[in-house]
Write a protein that holds these residues in place. Structure first.
Motif, PDB file in Angstrom:
ATOM      1  N   TYR A  48       0.800  -1.221   0.000  1.00 26.85           N
ATOM      2  CA  TYR A  48       0.000   0.000   0.000  1.00 26.85           C
ATOM      3  C   TYR A  48       0.834   1.273   0.000  1.00 26.85           C
ATOM      4  CZ  TYR A  48      -3.596  -3.321   1.549  1.00 26.85           C
ATOM      5  OH  TYR A  48      -4.457  -4.396   1.657  1.00 26.85           O
ATOM      6  N   THR A  49       2.144   1.145   0.192  1.00 26.96           N
ATOM      7  CA  THR A  49       2.983   2.337   0.315  1.00 26.96           C
ATOM      8  C   THR A  49       3.229   2.985  -1.043  1.00 26.96           C
ATOM      9  OG1 THR A  49       4.920   0.876   0.305  1.00 26.96           O
ATOM     10  CG2 THR A  49       4.139   1.635   2.430  1.00 26.96           C
ATOM     11  N   CYS A  50       3.225   4.303  -1.052  1.00 24.42           N
ATOM     12  CA  CYS A  50       3.378   5.060  -2.293  1.00 24.42           C
ATOM     13  C   CYS A  50       4.818   4.997  -2.798  1.00 24.42           C
ATOM     14  CB  CYS A  50       2.952   6.500  -2.069  1.00 24.42           C
ATOM     15  SG  CYS A  50       3.990   7.403  -0.892  1.00 24.42           S
ATOM     16  N   PRO A  51       5.056   5.324  -4.077  1.00 29.27           N
ATOM     17  CA  PRO A  51       6.405   5.243  -4.650  1.00 29.27           C
ATOM     18  C   PRO A  51       7.434   6.084  -3.894  1.00 29.27           C
ATOM     19  CG  PRO A  51       4.776   5.497  -6.391  1.00 29.27           C
ATOM     20  CD  PRO A  51       4.043   5.664  -5.099  1.00 29.27           C
ATOM     21  N   GLN A  52       7.032   7.260  -3.424  1.00 31.55           N
ATOM     22  CA  GLN A  52       7.978   8.119  -2.701  1.00 31.55           C
ATOM     23  C   GLN A  52       8.474   7.416  -1.435  1.00 31.55           C
ATOM     24  OE1 GLN A  52       4.985   9.119  -3.874  1.00 31.55           O
ATOM     25  NE2 GLN A  52       5.739  10.403  -5.565  1.00 31.55           N
ATOM     26  N   MET A  53       7.586   6.739  -0.739  1.00 29.90           N
ATOM     27  CA  MET A  53       7.962   6.054   0.488  1.00 29.90           C
ATOM     28  C   MET A  53       8.881   4.868   0.190  1.00 29.90           C
ATOM     29  SD  MET A  53       5.346   4.972   3.575  1.00 29.90           S
ATOM     30  CE  MET A  53       4.185   6.244   3.075  1.00 29.90           C
ATOM     31  N   LYS A  54       8.589   4.160  -0.888  1.00 25.96           N
ATOM     32  CA  LYS A  54       9.414   3.009  -1.266  1.00 25.96           C
ATOM     33  C   LYS A  54      10.843   3.442  -1.596  1.00 25.96           C
ATOM     34  CE  LYS A  54       5.473   0.465  -3.143  1.00 25.96           C
ATOM     35  NZ  LYS A  54       4.763   0.043  -4.383  1.00 25.96           N
ATOM     36  N   LYS A  55      10.974   4.677  -2.085  1.00 26.13           N
ATOM     37  CA  LYS A  55      12.304   5.201  -2.441  1.00 26.13           C
ATOM     38  C   LYS A  55      12.915   6.017  -1.303  1.00 26.13           C
ATOM     39  CE  LYS A  55      10.955   5.456  -7.311  1.00 26.13           C
ATOM     40  NZ  LYS A  55      10.631   6.365  -8.441  1.00 26.13           N
ATOM     41  N   PHE A  56      12.270   5.998  -0.131  1.00 33.55           N
ATOM     42  CA  PHE A  56      12.744   6.727   1.049  1.00 33.55           C
ATOM     43  C   PHE A  56      12.912   8.220   0.770  1.00 33.55           C
ATOM     44  CE2 PHE A  56      14.097   2.317   1.581  1.00 33.55           C
ATOM     45  CZ  PHE A  56      13.536   2.034   2.821  1.00 33.55           C
ATOM     46  N   ARG A  57      11.937   8.758   0.049  1.00 29.38           N
ATOM     47  CA  ARG A  57      11.916  10.180  -0.232  1.00 29.38           C
ATOM     48  C   ARG A  57      10.788  10.841   0.558  1.00 29.38           C
ATOM     49  NH1 ARG A  57      12.338   9.900  -6.862  1.00 29.38           N
ATOM     50  NH2 ARG A  57      14.489   9.110  -6.985  1.00 29.38           N
ATOM     51  N   PRO A  58      10.947  12.119   0.945  1.00 30.90           N
ATOM     52  CA  PRO A  58       9.858  12.812   1.644  1.00 30.90           C
ATOM     53  C   PRO A  58       8.575  12.761   0.803  1.00 30.90           C
ATOM     54  CG  PRO A  58      11.867  14.099   1.735  1.00 30.90           C
ATOM     55  CD  PRO A  58      12.143  12.975   0.778  1.00 30.90           C
ATOM     56  N   TYR A  59       7.439  12.636   1.463  1.00 30.25           N
ATOM     57  CA  TYR A  59       6.170  12.463   0.757  1.00 30.25           C
ATOM     58  C   TYR A  59       5.078  13.263   1.460  1.00 30.25           C
ATOM     59  CZ  TYR A  59       5.241   9.250   4.610  1.00 30.25           C
ATOM     60  OH  TYR A  59       5.074   8.708   5.867  1.00 30.25           O
ATOM     61  N   VAL A  60       4.015  13.560   0.723  1.00 33.73           N
ATOM     62  CA  VAL A  60       2.847  14.238   1.285  1.00 33.73           C
ATOM     63  C   VAL A  60       1.923  13.163   1.849  1.00 33.73           C
ATOM     64  CG1 VAL A  60       0.878  15.744   0.836  1.00 33.73           C
ATOM     65  CG2 VAL A  60       3.048  16.129  -0.371  1.00 33.73           C
ATOM     66  N   PRO A  61       1.737  13.097   3.155  1.00 29.59           N
ATOM     67  CA  PRO A  61       0.968  12.002   3.744  1.00 29.59           C
ATOM     68  C   PRO A  61      -0.466  11.896   3.238  1.00 29.59           C
ATOM     69  CG  PRO A  61       2.181  13.190   5.439  1.00 29.59           C
ATOM     70  CD  PRO A  61       2.294  13.993   4.184  1.00 29.59           C
ATOM     71  N   PHE A  62      -1.115  13.028   2.960  1.00 27.91           N
ATOM     72  CA  PHE A  62      -2.488  12.984   2.456  1.00 27.91           C
ATOM     73  C   PHE A  62      -2.536  12.261   1.110  1.00 27.91           C
ATOM     74  CE2 PHE A  62      -2.317  16.949   5.024  1.00 27.91           C
ATOM     75  CZ  PHE A  62      -3.211  16.577   6.005  1.00 27.91           C
ATOM     76  N   CYS A  63      -1.552  12.548   0.261  1.00 26.40           N
ATOM     77  CA  CYS A  63      -1.481  11.884  -1.049  1.00 26.40           C
ATOM     78  C   CYS A  63      -1.180  10.395  -0.881  1.00 26.40           C
ATOM     79  CB  CYS A  63      -0.411  12.541  -1.914  1.00 26.40           C
ATOM     80  SG  CYS A  63      -0.723  14.278  -2.297  1.00 26.40           S
ATOM     81  N   ALA A  64      -0.360  10.066   0.111  1.00 25.50           N
ATOM     82  CA  ALA A  64      -0.032   8.664   0.378  1.00 25.50           C
ATOM     83  C   ALA A  64      -1.272   7.887   0.793  1.00 25.50           C
ATOM     84  CB  ALA A  64       1.046   8.577   1.456  1.00 25.50           C
ATOM     85  N   ASP A  65      -2.162   8.518   1.560  1.00 25.57           N
ATOM     86  CA  ASP A  65      -3.404   7.848   1.960  1.00 25.57           C
ATOM     87  C   ASP A  65      -4.244   7.488   0.743  1.00 25.57           C
ATOM     88  OD1 ASP A  65      -2.902   7.827   4.674  1.00 25.57           O
ATOM     89  OD2 ASP A  65      -4.203   9.534   5.140  1.00 25.57           O
ATOM     90  N   PHE A  66      -4.314   8.388  -0.235  1.00 22.34           N
ATOM     91  CA  PHE A  66      -5.137   8.099  -1.409  1.00 22.34           C
ATOM     92  C   PHE A  66      -4.464   7.095  -2.343  1.00 22.34           C
ATOM     93  CE2 PHE A  66      -7.789  11.634  -0.055  1.00 22.34           C
ATOM     94  CZ  PHE A  66      -9.040  11.096  -0.328  1.00 22.34           C
ATOM     95  N   TYR A  67      -3.133   7.046  -2.345  1.00 24.88           N
ATOM     96  CA  TYR A  67      -2.463   5.971  -3.084  1.00 24.88           C
ATOM     97  C   TYR A  67      -2.885   4.627  -2.503  1.00 24.88           C
ATOM     98  CZ  TYR A  67       1.213   3.272  -5.391  1.00 24.88           C
ATOM     99  OH  TYR A  67       1.887   2.346  -6.166  1.00 24.88           O
ATOM    100  N   ALA A  68      -2.872   4.528  -1.170  1.00 27.33           N
ATOM    101  CA  ALA A  68      -3.295   3.292  -0.508  1.00 27.33           C
ATOM    102  C   ALA A  68      -4.748   2.967  -0.836  1.00 27.33           C
ATOM    103  CB  ALA A  68      -3.096   3.420   0.998  1.00 27.33           C
ATOM    104  N   CYS A  69      -5.591   4.004  -0.950  1.00 23.97           N
ATOM    105  CA  CYS A  69      -6.987   3.792  -1.343  1.00 23.97           C
ATOM    106  C   CYS A  69      -7.077   3.186  -2.747  1.00 23.97           C
ATOM    107  CB  CYS A  69      -7.761   5.106  -1.292  1.00 23.97           C
ATOM    108  SG  CYS A  69      -8.145   5.682   0.380  1.00 23.97           S
ATOM    109  N   GLY A  70      -6.161   3.583  -3.627  1.00 29.23           N
ATOM    110  CA  GLY A  70      -6.129   3.011  -4.972  1.00 29.23           C
ATOM    111  C   GLY A  70      -5.828   1.524  -4.934  1.00 29.23           C
TER     112      GLY A  70
END
Length: 304
Positions: free
Chosen positions: A189-211
């Motif tokens: 469920y983790t977004c691409p930014q998190m997988k690459k250990f890059r700073p990410y916008v948490p709100f956007c990460a939540d909707f990636y997980a929703c996808g």
């Protein structure tokens, strides 16, 4: 002997908790982890089944207990929404024990439902459940809270077949465009930014997980995100409109990724004739499509 996974200190605590909620604990818990144990208990105080989670604070790494646990307890106790699990009480009956009492939801997780049905029919089931999920997410986001662990196992189904979002272990308050550097959550469920250990916008990460959640709901298996999102779908399903929304939610670019507004106004969700929502008093009301208030849960508590 205590049940498997139940420490002697937790066993000694059970009579105290039992007395506080006027309930008799069953012999075996319904869930056990390294840090907590959960029981289903009928409470005379609340006059219904409740979930009693006993957390052993000394079993949690010190850094996690210091940083994440206070956030979890704060958010868990404050949020009130028809599609978020309802916390009834949080107590600390012993220095190293925290007890969280919540409503019990008898139909298990969304993952259980998908495993039972193989995949969910898009209309009306999947579209209705997904609308409830994003309403819960939007409620949090409009209050500056991000969940950061949206997944099928953290979505329960109640006796009416409605969604209840749970587990605020990774949640936190953030500013709208603030970037997070805490790489938490659950694969896949983790977004691409998190997988690459890059700073990410948490709100956007939540909707990636929703996808990822939506894909799994309508396809019945995890998406293969190692390939292009255009090639992750089976030949026959889901519908074109549903594919379009999933692809927008899984966009690698945070700036282009779909959010709440894009979901609600999408072709897939916009064609629904009416929505059934529960208000704070747990009445149900029919809301016509595209007549939704931006924050439909921002109204006064009424009596049941």
């Amino acid at each position: 002997m205590p049940p498997p996974g139940l420490s002697p200190s937790t066993e000694c605590l059970i009579p105290v908790v039992s007395l506080s909620i006027s309930g008799t604990f069953p012999k075996n818990p319904i869930a056990v982890t390294g840090q907590s144990v959960v029981f289903k208990v009928y409470s005379k105080l609340y006059r219904r089944d409740v979930a009693v989670k006993i957390v052993s604070q000394n079993a949690i790494p010190a850094a996690v207990a210091e940083k994440f646990l206070p956030r979890e307890l704060d958010v868990t106790m404050k949020v009130r929404h028809p599609h978020i699990a309802r916390c009834l009480a949080i107590t600390r009956p012993a220095p190293t024990k925290i007890v969280i009492i919540s409503d019990y939801y008898e139909r298990g997780t969304l993952l259980d439902l998908i495993l039972e049905q193989k995949r969910l029919k898009e209309n009306p089931l999947a579209v209705t459940l997904f609308r409830q999920i994003i309403e819960a997410i939007n409620y949090l986001h409009t209050r500056g809270i991000t969940h950061r662990d949206v997944k099928l196992e953290n979505i329960l189904i109640d006796g009416n077949g409605d969604v209840k979002l749970i587990d605020f272990g990774f949640s936190r308050h953030v500013e709208r465009r603030e970037r997070s550097r805490s790489f938490c959550g659950t694969q896949p469920y983790t977004c691409p930014q998190m997988k690459k250990f890059r700073p990410y916008v948490p709100f956007c990460a939540d909707f990636y997980a929703c996808g990822v959640v939506l894909f799994t709901m309508v396809v019945g298996k995890w998406p293969n995100l190692a390939v292009s999102t255009m090639n992750i779908f089976p030949d026959k399903y889901p519908s074109r409109a549903c594919r379009k929304l999933i692809t927008a939610l899984l966009d690698e670019n945070e700036s282009d990724r779909a959010g709440y507004d894009e979901c609600v106004n999408s072709e897939w969700m916009g064609g629904h004739p009416a929505w059934m929502f529960a208000n704070h008093a747990y009445f149900y009301e029919e809301v016509p499509t595209r007549a939704i208030d931006p924050d439909p849960w921002n109204f006064e508590m009424t009596e049941c």
